[in-house]
Write an enzyme that holds these catalytic residues in place. Structure first.
Site, PDB file in Angstrom:
ATOM      1  N   TYR A 126       0.851  -1.192   0.000  1.00  0.00           N
ATOM      2  CA  TYR A 126       0.000   0.000   0.000  1.00  0.00           C
ATOM      3  C   TYR A 126       0.887   1.243   0.000  1.00  0.00           C
ATOM      4  O   TYR A 126       1.729   1.414   0.885  1.00  0.00           O
ATOM      5  CB  TYR A 126      -0.911  -0.007   1.223  1.00  0.00           C
ATOM      6  CG  TYR A 126      -1.753   1.246   1.346  1.00  0.00           C
ATOM      7  CD1 TYR A 126      -2.761   1.518   0.433  1.00  0.00           C
ATOM      8  CD2 TYR A 126      -1.521   2.172   2.366  1.00  0.00           C
ATOM      9  CE1 TYR A 126      -3.528   2.664   0.527  1.00  0.00           C
ATOM     10  CE2 TYR A 126      -2.287   3.331   2.472  1.00  0.00           C
ATOM     11  CZ  TYR A 126      -3.286   3.573   1.538  1.00  0.00           C
ATOM     12  OH  TYR A 126      -4.033   4.708   1.633  1.00  0.00           O
TER      13      TYR A 126
ATOM     14  N   ARG B 171      -9.230   3.115 -23.616  1.00  0.00           N
ATOM     15  CA  ARG B 171     -10.241   4.009 -24.197  1.00  0.00           C
ATOM     16  C   ARG B 171      -9.698   5.434 -24.219  1.00  0.00           C
ATOM     17  O   ARG B 171      -8.673   5.723 -23.619  1.00  0.00           O
ATOM     18  CB  ARG B 171     -11.500   3.987 -23.326  1.00  0.00           C
ATOM     19  CG  ARG B 171     -11.200   4.440 -21.897  1.00  0.00           C
ATOM     20  CD  ARG B 171     -12.401   4.874 -21.106  1.00  0.00           C
ATOM     21  NE  ARG B 171     -11.998   5.548 -19.885  1.00  0.00           N
ATOM     22  CZ  ARG B 171     -11.677   4.955 -18.748  1.00  0.00           C
ATOM     23  NH1 ARG B 171     -11.718   3.642 -18.648  1.00  0.00           N
ATOM     24  NH2 ARG B 171     -11.307   5.672 -17.705  1.00  0.00           N
TER      25      ARG B 171
ATOM     26  N   ARG C  41     -13.589  19.807 -14.427  1.00  0.00           N
ATOM     27  CA  ARG C  41     -14.848  19.116 -14.740  1.00  0.00           C
ATOM     28  C   ARG C  41     -15.983  19.873 -14.059  1.00  0.00           C
ATOM     29  O   ARG C  41     -16.011  19.978 -12.831  1.00  0.00           O
ATOM     30  CB  ARG C  41     -14.810  17.678 -14.223  1.00  0.00           C
ATOM     31  CG  ARG C  41     -13.760  16.829 -14.899  1.00  0.00           C
ATOM     32  CD  ARG C  41     -13.959  15.368 -14.551  1.00  0.00           C
ATOM     33  NE  ARG C  41     -12.868  14.554 -15.053  1.00  0.00           N
ATOM     34  CZ  ARG C  41     -12.905  13.232 -15.137  1.00  0.00           C
ATOM     35  NH1 ARG C  41     -13.992  12.570 -14.734  1.00  0.00           N
ATOM     36  NH2 ARG C  41     -11.875  12.568 -15.603  1.00  0.00           N
TER      37      ARG C  41
HETATM   38  C1  MV4 Z   1      -3.477   1.901  -4.760  1.00  0.00           C
HETATM   39  C2  MV4 Z   1      -3.315   2.866  -3.766  1.00  0.00           C
HETATM   40  C3  MV4 Z   1      -2.252   2.720  -2.893  1.00  0.00           C
HETATM   41  N1  MV4 Z   1      -1.423   1.658  -3.002  1.00  0.00           N
HETATM   42  N2  MV4 Z   1      -2.616   0.857  -4.846  1.00  0.00           N
HETATM   43  C4  MV4 Z   1      -7.569   3.591  -6.543  1.00  0.00           C
HETATM   44  C5  MV4 Z   1      -8.116   3.485  -7.916  1.00  0.00           C
HETATM   45  C6  MV4 Z   1      -7.375   2.401  -8.578  1.00  0.00           C
HETATM   46  N3  MV4 Z   1      -7.108   2.802  -9.929  1.00  0.00           N
HETATM   47  C7  MV4 Z   1      -6.151   2.188  -7.785  1.00  0.00           C
HETATM   48  N4  MV4 Z   1      -6.298   2.967  -6.580  1.00  0.00           N
HETATM   49  C8  MV4 Z   1      -5.340   2.990  -5.630  1.00  0.00           C
HETATM   50  N5  MV4 Z   1      -4.450   1.964  -5.675  1.00  0.00           N
HETATM   51  C9  MV4 Z   1      -1.628   0.762  -3.971  1.00  0.00           C
HETATM   52  N6  MV4 Z   1      -0.792  -0.274  -4.070  1.00  0.00           N
HETATM   53  C10 MV4 Z   1      -4.208   3.942  -3.719  1.00  0.00           C
HETATM   54  C11 MV4 Z   1      -5.231   4.012  -4.665  1.00  0.00           C
HETATM   55  C12 MV4 Z   1      -6.084   5.180  -4.572  1.00  0.00           C
HETATM   56  C13 MV4 Z   1      -6.107   6.148  -5.604  1.00  0.00           C
HETATM   57  C14 MV4 Z   1      -5.363   6.011  -6.756  1.00  0.00           C
HETATM   58  C15 MV4 Z   1      -5.393   6.963  -7.741  1.00  0.00           C
HETATM   59  C16 MV4 Z   1      -6.186   8.093  -7.578  1.00  0.00           C
HETATM   60  C17 MV4 Z   1      -6.926   8.260  -6.442  1.00  0.00           C
HETATM   61  C18 MV4 Z   1      -6.911   7.297  -5.436  1.00  0.00           C
HETATM   62  C19 MV4 Z   1      -7.667   7.479  -4.279  1.00  0.00           C
HETATM   63  C20 MV4 Z   1      -7.626   6.515  -3.289  1.00  0.00           C
HETATM   64  C21 MV4 Z   1      -6.856   5.368  -3.459  1.00  0.00           C
END
Ligand code: MV4
Length: 449
Positions: free
Chosen positions: A203, A292, A338
């Protein structure tokens, strides 16, 4: 083969965006619409229009049989899916192609691979993209989950293979919570997606969301068009996007962009795609790929001068990419806001009749919207009613112009998030480009208090 008539399987501003590119290329358009969208601007502007069902998206914009029928009766020779709806449905892409209709999108096999987040990560790794440390593929038993988590270290995040866009994720802080959260993640994924497959990643606590725009010809050639920073999000809804990212040097952009383009060339990717990374402490970690066109594509168009929809259509016609990597240059800065029909601070949707509308204008200001005075915003679809995209020779000039453009924009009759954008671009952290994916929700929380 040249395309003569494109059916646009979408609504709102993106339907208009596709119509505009088509008409500039001398291509006719067919709008499809639900009964709720009969008065929409994309229907008015298109050369032909076909009603495809009642308001609910599942009965209209997601109804494959009705859309294929509309293409047949209107003699469309191509379909552009826009974003959302059927745009990443591999089966739809296959059905379109099986009917001898050109699919303005990636190869169905690539849509399918990237739709499965475990498969996506496996291919991304094999293609040389840097991954978030984690499990090699799906994790089905608790013993294996413990081994993976111990190897990468806590906290870890459990993600659903069929998830994406933030759905079906659980953060796990320590080993004693792992079993409970694994079970929860699995059953929630099963309920939401009909698939209980999960995987584990380290994480990342406070990253930025940076995505690279790529384009392939489907024959082993690909280019990148730089990155967009989409870190300003609330509940996985992007609010403001910019290009370039305030934190990347041109060397880092070239290095990462080249890795992305090489990966797409090697897989034989066709059309537009976006490779999403988390960026923390100067390192990129692949998370997902979107097969996309994206909502925020105009910021890339503003700083490169490349018309991404025109490029998509050319590729679907079997043409070569219109330019080589060395022809792509990045110039200035662009920001997209947006504009949603919602309360600026509670985010409650605010559909209804627009009584007055005045779009911002002037140099380097673009508004992509189907809005007009008298238009009734239907309550059935998402609340985005316009995109305000502003360019400047540098980031400061871009923000100054954005402030001016936001002042000009008037939407009456419904609530909008214009006040949110106005407040957002006064914030020191935003002005400094110092924000991560947590910033917006933290700021909104502080304002509440
Ligand atoms: C994560 C992360 C932290 N660590 N993966 C959220 C959407 C999805 N595309 C992947 N996401 C995340 N993956 C790891 N290993 C935190 C998020 C995340 C996040 C990512 C991009 C944009 C906004 C976000 C908001 C909360 C969590």
């Amino acid at each position: 083969m040249p395309i003569k008539r494109i059916l646009i399987a979408n609504r709102g501003e993106i339907a208009l965006r596709i119509h505009r590119a088509a008409h500039e290329m001398g291509i006719e358009t067919v709008a499809v619409h639900s009964t709720a969208d009969a008065e929409a601007m994309h229907v008015r502007l298109a050369d032909h229009a076909v009603c495809i069902g009642p308001p609910a998206a599942s009965d209209s914009y997601l109804n494959i049989a009705n859309i294929i029928s509309a293409a047949e009766v209107s003699h469309a020779d191509a379909i552009h899916p826009g974003y959302g709806f059927l745009s990443e449905n591999a089966r739809f892409a296959e059905i379109v192609e099986a009917h001898g209709i050109a699919w303005i999108g990636p190869k169905p096999e690539h849509i399918r691979t990237m739709g499965d987040k475990v498969e996506a990560k496996r291919s991304a790794g094999a293609l040389g993209l840097p991954l978030v440390p984690g499990s090699n593929g799906a994790v089905s038993d608790i013993g294996e989950a413990h081994e993976v988590a111990a190897r990468i270290g806590y906290p870890v995040i459990i993600k659903a293979a069929s998830g994406g866009g933030g759905r079906g994720m659980k953060v796990c802080e320590s080993a004693d919570q792992l079993e409970t959260l694994m079970r929860q993640a699995g059953s929630e994924a099963k309920a939401a997606f009909g698939d209980d497959t999960v995987y584990i990643e380290k994480y990342l606590g406070n990253p930025r969301h940076i995505e690279f725009q790529i384009f392939g010809d489907g024959r082993g050639n690909a280019i990148h068009l730089g990155e967009r920073d989409c870190s300003l999000q609330r509940r996985h809804q992007k609010v403001l996007e910019e290009a370039p990212s305030p934190v990347l040097s041109s060397e880092e952009r070239d290095r990462m962009g080249t890795i992305c383009a090489k990966a797409m060339a090697d897989m034989g990717y066709r059309g537009a795609g976006t490779i999403e990374f988390l960026w923390e402490a100067g390192e990129f970690y692949f998370i997902e790929m979107n097969t996309r066109l994206q909502v925020e594509h105009p910021v890339t168009e503003m700083i490169t001068g490349v018309d991404l929809v025109r490029e998509q259509i050319r590729i679907a016609e079997g043409e070569d990419l219109s330019c080589a990597q060395e022809d792509i240059t990045f110039r200035g800065h662009a920001i997209e806001c947006r504009i949603n029909a919602e309360d600026a601070w509670t985010f409650a949707p605010s559909p209804g009749q627009v009584t007055y509308y005045h779009a911002a204008g002037g140099m380097h200001v673009r508004v992509d919207s189907g809005l007009y005075a008298g238009y009734r915003i239907p309550p059935y679809y998402d609340s985005m009613i316009a995109k305000l995209i502003v360019y400047g020779r540098n980031r400061d000039r871009c923000i100054m112009r954005l402030r001016r453009a936001l002042e000009e924009m008037v939407v009456e009759g419904v609530k909008t998030n214009l006040p949110l954008h106005q407040a957002l671009i006064q914030q020191e952290d935003v002005l400094a480009g110092e924000y991560t994916i947590k910033w917006l929700e933290d700021w909104l929380g502080r304002r509440e208090a």
